[in-house]
Structures are given as C-alpha cells and as structure tokens.
Design an enzyme around this catalytic site. Structure first.
Site, short mmCIF file in Angstrom:
data_model
loop_
_atom_site.label_atom_id
_atom_site.label_comp_id
_atom_site.label_asym_id
_atom_site.label_seq_id
_atom_site.Cartn_x
_atom_site.Cartn_y
_atom_site.Cartn_z
N LYS A 10 -2.38 -4.13 16.42
CA LYS A 10 -1.41 -3.38 15.41
C LYS A 10 -2.06 -1.95 15.43
O LYS A 10 -3.18 -1.56 15.28
CB LYS A 10 -1.54 -3.91 13.89
CG LYS A 10 -0.88 -2.99 12.81
CD LYS A 10 -1.57 -2.99 11.58
CE LYS A 10 -3.22 -2.65 11.88
NZ LYS A 10 -3.66 -2.18 10.51
N ASP A 136 -1.46 -7.32 6.02
CA ASP A 136 -0.90 -7.15 7.25
C ASP A 136 -0.42 -8.40 8.03
O ASP A 136 0.33 -8.18 8.97
CB ASP A 136 -1.96 -6.53 8.45
CG ASP A 136 -2.42 -5.31 8.06
OD1 ASP A 136 -1.76 -4.40 7.45
OD2 ASP A 136 -3.57 -4.63 8.56
#
Length: 291
Positions: A10, A136
């Site tokens: 990410k 996340d």
C-alpha cells in the site's frame, strides 16, 4: 501450494492527519494506491503456519501475526464449521515500513479463505472483518485505489488515475507507528482532513505529481526526527532527474518516487541500487487491483 494471492504494498500518495479525538484515534484523509508487488499468502493442505521470504526474520518469534488473526476471525464468522487451514506467508516487503504489509497480508488471507470455504459472505461483511484487524484493513482487503477517511475505514472511489510508474526505497530501518504519532501529537502540526479538491481523473502522471505537491504526508516530519535515514532517502530521490515527486508512505520508512514512465523508473531504480546497495529498492507500477 493449494492457492495463493498477492498481498500488494500500500502506498499513501498523500496522508493528512487531524488531532486525536476523545478516544485517542486520529482522523485522517489519504489517497491510497497499491503496487504490483508485495508479500504472498498461500493455503496448503499440510497444516500449520510457515513463514518464509527475504524479510521473514523480522517477524520470526512473534508468535502471532495478522494472517493468523484474520484466519481466526473468519473462522469465528463461519461458525466453526471449518478447520484452520495450513497458511504460508512469504514476506517480501520490509517490516514496519509504511506499506500496510500486515493489513494486506490479512486481506489476502481473508479473500483466499472465503473462496476456499465457499462462504456465503457478502463483500461488506468481509470488509467489516478486515476493518476490525486494523485501520488499513478495509482498504488493503481489495487493493483498489481509494480515498480513505475517518480512521481509514470510510472508503470512497479514487479519481481516475493514469499508469503510475514508481520506485520504492527503504533504508533498512523500522519505524514505530505509535512513536511517529506521538511525535506528531507533540508538534501539534495537524491538518484539516477534509478531502482536498481533486479532478474526476488525472490525465497524466505529471498532472498527478503536480497536484500532489499541494498535499503532504503529515507523518513525514516526526518520522524524519525518529529515523534520519528517511530524510537521506527523500533527498537522494529528489536529486535525481527521473523523479517527478518524492514522498514517504504511511508512517515510514519506505519512500516513493513517481516517474514519467517505465524507462525512467527502471533507470532511477538501477542508479539508486548502485549508489546505495544497502537500501531496499524496487521498481513497480502503482494502481490496482492486481491479480
């Protein structure tokens, strides 16, 4: 290996962080994209948990990790009708690197297990399990470009993005996310977390890089104070002609450089590797989702 999936890295293209609320959490606003590289998570018929890969040693001895926690959480949702599978985590990303590695590993495990167990579970329900595992978690479950708000659980579609060729660089230092947030709290340098004005789509990576210069990563200054090596990476990337913009991802220590194309990214990666063979350097494409 019975089945496996990519757990993509990410990248926070920008990350604005507000002051902590009464419960101690910080609201944020971030444009997240995912790289076509990352860890690999697999299911096996042999049972147990296997940890391997170039960065496995950093997790050895933990006794627990997000892959196992994800499997247990989904097993509970399934009502105990299935047996815990054999799990393999091939750790290819640096640990504590600002790349959402643990959350992405958990997301890959959840996707694999829902399919392997043929669970009649809606995407929203699976996303709720992922979100329970970390800020996340929901974004990293699908690996799609998103605008994340709240604690990271409120997701909306990202603007249209061009092909984004990039170089990721980590100086080989782990950065503690709680310590970075404590540094931010001490500085009081918080942002408005209202999403910044953005177009429906970016026509080119040059346009995207120009727009990103109007944004920032609020965790960068406290991370640099804790790990000066991050500043060395940013300065090195910023000095190279192929770099359109250089920034830190998440709470660090990984930084990224956006480039005009694949050739520029390859050239930059090769030069950085030659200059600093002790750094982790990877050329990649940003966007997602990736198979």
């Amino acid at each position: 290996m019975a089945a496996e999936a990519l757990a993509p890295a990410k990248i926070n293209l920008f990350l604005h962080v507000g002051p902590p609320t009464a419960d101690g959490y910080h609201p944020l606003c971030s444009l997240m994209v995912f790289a076509n590289l990352g860890d690999r998570v697999g299911l096996t018929e042999t049972g147990g948990f296997t940890l391997r890969g170039p960065h496995a040693a950093a997790l050895a001895g933990e006794g627990d990790n997000l892959v196992l926690r994800a499997a247990r959480a989904l097993l509970a949702q399934a009502g105990g009708l299935h047996a815990m599978p054999g799990l393999i985590l091939e750790k290819r990303l640096p640990v504590a690197a600002g790349l959402g590695g643990g959350s992405s590993d958990a997301g890959a495990a959840l996707r694999l297990l829902r399919e392997a167990w043929s669970l009649d579970m809606a995407d929203a329900a699976l996303e709720a399990v992922a979100a329970s595992l970390g800020a996340d978690g929901a974004a990293c479950l699908w690996g799609r470009p998103v605008l994340a708000e709240g604690r990271g659980e409120r997701l909306s579609a990202a603007p249209g993005l061009p092909a984004i060729d990039a170089v990721l660089v980590n100086p080989g230092v782990a950065v503690s996310t709680p310590a970075v947030y404590r540094g931010l709290d001490g500085s009081g340098a918080f942002s408005d977390v209202t999403p910044p004005p953005m177009p429906e789509a970016f026509e080119s990576v040059e346009e995207l890089a120009g727009w990103l210069r109007l944004t920032r990563n609020d965790l960068e200054p406290p991370a640099l104070a804790l790990a000066p090596a991050v500043g060395d990476v940013l300065a090195t990337l910023a000095d190279e002609p192929e770099t359109l913009i250089a920034r830190m991802s998440g709470s660090g220590a990984t930084c990224f450089a956006l480039c005009a194309g694949d050739y520029e990214a390859e050239t930059l990666a090769e030069r950085i590797e030659a200059m600093r063979p002790d750094w982790w350097v990877e050329r990649c494409r940003l966007g997602g989702p990736w198979a």
